[in-house]
Each structure stands twice: as C-alpha cells, then as structure tokens.
Design an enzyme around this catalytic site. Sequence first.
Site, PDB file in Angstrom:
ATOM      1  CE  LYS A   1      -2.568   3.716  -2.891  1.00  0.00           C
ATOM      2  NZ  LYS A   1      -2.709   2.873  -4.084  1.00  0.00           N
TER       3      LYS A   1
ATOM      4  CB  THR B   1      -5.352   1.897   0.928  1.00  0.00           C
ATOM      5  OG1 THR B   1      -4.924   1.660   2.276  1.00  0.00           O
ATOM      6  CG2 THR B   1      -5.097   3.373   0.621  1.00  0.00           C
TER       7      THR B   1
ATOM      8  CE1 TYR C   1      -0.012   4.106  -0.263  1.00  0.00           C
ATOM      9  CE2 TYR C   1      -1.362   3.895   1.714  1.00  0.00           C
ATOM     10  CZ  TYR C   1      -0.971   3.424   0.475  1.00  0.00           C
ATOM     11  OH  TYR C   1      -1.530   2.278  -0.032  1.00  0.00           O
TER      12      TYR C   1
ATOM     13  CD  GLU D   1      -2.697   3.751   6.451  1.00  0.00           C
ATOM     14  OE1 GLU D   1      -2.242   4.870   6.689  1.00  0.00           O
ATOM     15  OE2 GLU D   1      -2.925   2.916   7.332  1.00  0.00           O
TER      16      GLU D   1
HETATM   17  P1  NAP Z   1       4.148  -3.081  -3.269  1.00  0.00           P
HETATM   18  O1  NAP Z   1       4.565  -4.483  -2.985  1.00  0.00           O
HETATM   19  O2  NAP Z   1       4.861  -1.956  -2.605  1.00  0.00           O
HETATM   20  O3  NAP Z   1       4.220  -2.882  -4.858  1.00  0.00           O
HETATM   21  C1  NAP Z   1       4.170  -1.606  -5.433  1.00  0.00           C
HETATM   22  C2  NAP Z   1       4.411  -1.733  -6.928  1.00  0.00           C
HETATM   23  O4  NAP Z   1       4.343  -0.431  -7.514  1.00  0.00           O
HETATM   24  C3  NAP Z   1       5.785  -2.316  -7.296  1.00  0.00           C
HETATM   25  O5  NAP Z   1       5.640  -3.191  -8.378  1.00  0.00           O
HETATM   26  C4  NAP Z   1       6.559  -1.085  -7.709  1.00  0.00           C
HETATM   27  O6  NAP Z   1       7.602  -1.355  -8.643  1.00  0.00           O
HETATM   28  C5  NAP Z   1       5.457  -0.293  -8.403  1.00  0.00           C
HETATM   29  N1  NAP Z   1       5.781   1.120  -8.576  1.00  0.00           N
HETATM   30  C6  NAP Z   1       6.173   2.012  -7.638  1.00  0.00           C
HETATM   31  N2  NAP Z   1       6.377   3.212  -8.198  1.00  0.00           N
HETATM   32  C7  NAP Z   1       6.110   3.094  -9.512  1.00  0.00           C
HETATM   33  C8  NAP Z   1       6.139   3.985 -10.624  1.00  0.00           C
HETATM   34  N3  NAP Z   1       6.519   5.258 -10.488  1.00  0.00           N
HETATM   35  N4  NAP Z   1       5.775   3.506 -11.837  1.00  0.00           N
HETATM   36  C9  NAP Z   1       5.432   2.210 -11.999  1.00  0.00           C
HETATM   37  N5  NAP Z   1       5.406   1.319 -10.998  1.00  0.00           N
HETATM   38  C10 NAP Z   1       5.732   1.752  -9.772  1.00  0.00           C
HETATM   39  O7  NAP Z   1       2.588  -2.882  -2.928  1.00  0.00           O
HETATM   40  P2  NAP Z   1       1.435  -3.984  -2.722  1.00  0.00           P
HETATM   41  O8  NAP Z   1       1.377  -4.348  -1.284  1.00  0.00           O
HETATM   42  O9  NAP Z   1       1.558  -5.031  -3.767  1.00  0.00           O
HETATM   43  O10 NAP Z   1       0.132  -3.101  -2.995  1.00  0.00           O
HETATM   44  C11 NAP Z   1      -0.399  -2.954  -4.312  1.00  0.00           C
HETATM   45  C12 NAP Z   1      -1.268  -1.705  -4.368  1.00  0.00           C
HETATM   46  O11 NAP Z   1      -2.323  -1.808  -3.433  1.00  0.00           O
HETATM   47  C13 NAP Z   1      -0.540  -0.409  -4.016  1.00  0.00           C
HETATM   48  O12 NAP Z   1      -1.118   0.617  -4.792  1.00  0.00           O
HETATM   49  C14 NAP Z   1      -0.872  -0.190  -2.546  1.00  0.00           C
HETATM   50  O13 NAP Z   1      -0.784   1.174  -2.239  1.00  0.00           O
HETATM   51  C15 NAP Z   1      -2.288  -0.715  -2.513  1.00  0.00           C
HETATM   52  N6  NAP Z   1      -2.747  -1.291  -1.254  1.00  0.00           N
HETATM   53  C16 NAP Z   1      -2.026  -2.241  -0.622  1.00  0.00           C
HETATM   54  C17 NAP Z   1      -2.525  -2.821   0.532  1.00  0.00           C
HETATM   55  C18 NAP Z   1      -1.767  -3.898   1.258  1.00  0.00           C
HETATM   56  O14 NAP Z   1      -2.102  -4.171   2.412  1.00  0.00           O
HETATM   57  N7  NAP Z   1      -0.809  -4.570   0.608  1.00  0.00           N
HETATM   58  C19 NAP Z   1      -3.782  -2.439   1.023  1.00  0.00           C
HETATM   59  C20 NAP Z   1      -4.506  -1.480   0.312  1.00  0.00           C
HETATM   60  C21 NAP Z   1      -4.007  -0.922  -0.836  1.00  0.00           C
HETATM   61  P3  NAP Z   1       9.132  -1.680  -8.184  1.00  0.00           P
HETATM   62  O15 NAP Z   1       9.190  -3.163  -7.971  1.00  0.00           O
HETATM   63  O16 NAP Z   1       9.926  -1.194  -9.328  1.00  0.00           O
HETATM   64  O17 NAP Z   1       9.372  -0.910  -6.912  1.00  0.00           O
HETATM   65  O1  F7E Z   2       2.256  -0.845   9.593  1.00  0.00           O
HETATM   66  C1  F7E Z   2       2.861  -0.334  13.203  1.00  0.00           C
HETATM   67  C2  F7E Z   2       2.658   0.889  12.326  1.00  0.00           C
HETATM   68  O2  F7E Z   2       3.853  -0.524   7.706  1.00  0.00           O
HETATM   69  C3  F7E Z   2       1.184  -1.429  10.308  1.00  0.00           C
HETATM   70  C4  F7E Z   2       0.525  -0.643   3.347  1.00  0.00           C
HETATM   71  O3  F7E Z   2       0.379  -1.785   2.538  1.00  0.00           O
HETATM   72  O4  F7E Z   2      -1.387  -1.237   4.650  1.00  0.00           O
HETATM   73  C5  F7E Z   2      -0.011  -0.933   4.737  1.00  0.00           C
HETATM   74  O5  F7E Z   2       0.191   0.217   5.558  1.00  0.00           O
HETATM   75  C6  F7E Z   2       1.153  -0.888  11.721  1.00  0.00           C
HETATM   76  C7  F7E Z   2       1.247   0.644  11.827  1.00  0.00           C
HETATM   77  O6  F7E Z   2       1.417  -1.101   7.247  1.00  0.00           O
HETATM   78  C8  F7E Z   2       6.408  -1.032  13.239  1.00  0.00           C
HETATM   79  O7  F7E Z   2       2.808   2.086  13.104  1.00  0.00           O
HETATM   80  C9  F7E Z   2       4.820  -0.851  14.691  1.00  0.00           C
HETATM   81  O8  F7E Z   2       0.325   1.100  12.765  1.00  0.00           O
HETATM   82  O9  F7E Z   2       2.893  -2.823   8.134  1.00  0.00           O
HETATM   83  P1  F7E Z   2       2.702  -1.365   8.135  1.00  0.00           P
HETATM   84  P2  F7E Z   2       0.424   0.133   7.129  1.00  0.00           P
HETATM   85  O10 F7E Z   2       1.036   1.409   7.545  1.00  0.00           O
HETATM   86  O11 F7E Z   2      -0.846  -0.257   7.813  1.00  0.00           O
HETATM   87  C10 F7E Z   2      -2.220  -0.219   4.073  1.00  0.00           C
HETATM   88  C11 F7E Z   2      -3.622  -0.750   4.005  1.00  0.00           C
HETATM   89  C12 F7E Z   2      -1.702   0.309   2.805  1.00  0.00           C
HETATM   90  O12 F7E Z   2      -2.451   0.702   1.929  1.00  0.00           O
HETATM   91  C13 F7E Z   2      -0.225   0.522   2.711  1.00  0.00           C
HETATM   92  O13 F7E Z   2       0.196   0.622   1.365  1.00  0.00           O
HETATM   93  O14 F7E Z   2       2.281  -1.391  12.413  1.00  0.00           O
HETATM   94  N1  F7E Z   2       4.274  -0.655  13.464  1.00  0.00           N
HETATM   95  N2  F7E Z   2       6.123  -1.077  14.580  1.00  0.00           N
HETATM   96  C14 F7E Z   2       5.235  -0.767  12.536  1.00  0.00           C
HETATM   97  N3  F7E Z   2       5.208  -0.672  11.202  1.00  0.00           N
HETATM   98  C15 F7E Z   2       6.358  -0.863  10.525  1.00  0.00           C
HETATM   99  N4  F7E Z   2       6.356  -0.806   9.167  1.00  0.00           N
HETATM  100  N5  F7E Z   2       7.537  -1.115  11.161  1.00  0.00           N
HETATM  101  C16 F7E Z   2       7.622  -1.206  12.524  1.00  0.00           C
HETATM  102  O15 F7E Z   2       8.697  -1.439  13.087  1.00  0.00           O
END
Ligand code: NAP
Ligand code: F7E
Length: 335
Positions: free
Chosen positions: A153, A126, A149, A128
Amino acid sequence: MSEQRRALITGISGQDGSFLAEFLLEKGYEVFGLVRRTSISSLERLEGFEDQVTLLPGDLLDASSLMSVLEQAQPHEVYNLAAQSFVPTSWSEPVSTAEVTALGVTRLLEAVRHVCPEARFYQASTSEMFGQAPAPQTEQTPFHPRSPYGVAKVYAHWATVNQRESYDRFAVSGILFNHESERRGQEFVTRKISRAVARISLGLQDKLVLGNLEARRDWGFAGDYVRAMWLMLQQDEPEDLVIATGVTHSVEQFCERAFAEVNLDWRKHVETSSRFCRPAEVDQLVGDATRARELLGWQPELSFEDLVRRMVTWDLHRVRQIEEQSHTAAPDLSR
Ligand code: NAP
Ligand code: F7E
C-alpha cells in the site's frame, strides 16, 4: 442540463465498494463496477441495487482489461478500491498481494492516463502504512509498514502521488483507518466477533478463538468513510487526507462491548491462540482527521458503541434467518 456524472469503482463487490456504489447512485451518478471472474458469485453485497450498476469484467492483474473497462465506462471519477486486503494473507501470499495491491495500482493509473486522463482518481490507502509509527497519526506521520500488505500500500500511495506530480493529474490518496460494518468480510476481527456473539447467544457455538486481544484500532463505520472518498474527489485541489474517528479501542474492548449486547460475559467464551497472531503486529492506531474536518467538513456519524450494536444486531438477524431456512428446507424426495 448538465451531463450525468459517471464513476468507475474497482472492488465494487467488496465492503466499501458496495457502500460507495449505493452512495453514488443516490447522488445521481451512473455507476460502473469492475468485477473479476469467480467460480461462484461474489455480488452478495450488491443485493437490492445490482441492476442499477453496470458491471464490467476485468482484473487489476490484467492491464488490457483495465483499458477496455475504462473505454466502455468513460468515467469522470475512478475509485480504486480493489486489493488483496486481508493482512494475514499478505504473509502467506506476499507476491500476489504485491501484484494486485501495489503493481495493480500502477496498471490502473497508466490505463487511466492513456484512456481518460481527465478522470479524477481516488486510491484506497490505509492506516496500515503507518504500522509502527507513534500515535496519533496524521498526514505528516512517516510510514513504517509492518506487513507485506502495508508495504504494497505504501508503494501504491507513492505511485498515486507521483502521477499527480508528474502529469499534473487529479489523483488523491485517502488514508483511511479501519472501518467496519455488517458487510465486513467474516475473517476480519470485528465481524468474526459479531458473528460469533450471535451464534453463541443462539446456542450454536460456545467458544470464540482470537489472536492478540491487546491490539488497538481506530474503528469507524464504512458508510461514513465512503462519503469522505467522494468529498475528496470534489475538492478544487487534490490533497491526500487521513480519515479516522480519533478514538481507539482494543480487540478486548470490542469483545466486551459485543458480548454485552447479548448480556453475556466475554471472558466465559473467548480463548486465544497463537494461530491468529501475526509475525509483526501493528500495536496501536489512532488517526487525527483534523485536516479532513477543516477541508471537507467531514466527520464520522456512527459511534463505536452504535457500530458494535449495528453489527451484532445484523448478525443475530442473519444467523436466525439461516437457521430457519435450514430447518424449513423442503426434503429432497426426488431420489
Ligand atoms: P474488501 O471487502 O476485501 O474488497 C476488496 C475488493 O477488491 C473486492 O471487491 C475484490 O473482489 C476486489 N479485488 C481483489 N483482487 C482483485 C483483482 N485482482 N482485480 C480486481 N478486483 C480485485 O475490502 P474493503 O474493506 O472494501 O476495502 C476497500 C479498499 O480499501 C481496499 O483497497 C482496502 O485495502 C482499502 N482499505 C480498507 C480499509 C478498511 O478498514 N476496510 C481501511 C483502509 C483501506 P472479489 O469480490 O472478487 O474478491
Ligand atoms: O485485525 C487483531 C489483529 O484483520 C485487527 C483491513 O481492512 O484494516 C484492516 O486490517 C486487529 C489486528 O484488520 C484476531 O492482530 C486479534 O491487530 O480486523 P483485522 P487489520 O489487520 O487492522 C486496515 C486499515 C486495512 O487497510 C486492511 O485492509 O485484530 N486480531 N485476533 C485479529 N484479527 C483477525 N483478523 N482475526 C483474529 O482472530
């Protein structure tokens, strides 16, 4: 005839897992998904194709369950998408985040090495991990994570690289920038906004309370990003890649665009509270995906404006549907 490809997806019930499963089914794969036990079903995102995938019980916390799932699925490709992925939770639960998001990856890598060492491995890394590093971020940018987090990662990323270098395995890490959709969890900022916009425009709430409006993110569409995951596992040589749009917007700009979709002025509805601010913030992310474009021929298809429209449109539809159901629900005459 060649053998049908088999893929195992951990995190199949999540946003990305559901898009990837659909994508792989369309490509003709037999799809297996690792799911953990929950007290209420978390398979909502698989609606419409749940019967086409094989769900196997397991948990990244439990090494023996991972061995068992791999033995059953015998996958050619393993996509590790499971994680504790919500950044604020990583401050309130830093140890369990590390157990799943960092050590969980070592458990899975080791299980794959012992059960099906030929399987190609994708790790969901990610942006992050870059955290505080200056933008634009590339594959060469040093990591400076700003949350437990992000720290977890970074461990998982290097664990994947190390398996590749130690055992000559096809293991890659996709460094994906934020990607969103109507399947995004409701606590993430984009979905929190699109859902509130729908509810405000339908008169169900008046205010939306957010944290830092100045944070900037490189937001893409999840459907485009799962295509990049698959392409990364189809290369001749394993290589870690940045996947991003190269365009950045602030949370404020996301609000402005989303409220404009329903002809409302965001300033009249958005308030801020320190409750939603983080102990350490990632101020600005902008990815440079030049290498992915060159190597994979990948580029995003959905623009920022279309992504916001898609999410608001879907939430309007969904909120209306829920409202209608609550009004038409038959009265309980049994007591
Ligand atoms: P998400 O919607 O939060 O999905 C996370 C998944 O992980 C869910 O299916 C959850 O299952 C499962 N999980 C959590 N803890 C577990 C455990 N102990 N054992 C087995 N499964 C478990 O995340 P996403 O947005 O699809 O992201 C997918 C991956 O990409 C994650 O690794 C995230 O960190 C990474 N990522 C996401 C983004 C983004 O912008 N979306 C960007 C970069 C990287 P439950 O349904 O049971 O909770
Ligand atoms: O926050 C700001 C917050 O929680 C984005 C995950 O998928 O992407 C995700 O992480 C921004 C941050 O995503 C609120 O402070 C303001 O700057 O939607 P977010 P994230 O933290 O960028 C990365 C790539 C991952 O890998 C992660 O798994 O928005 N923000 N106000 C807020 N954020 C939240 N959640 N809620 C607020 O009210």
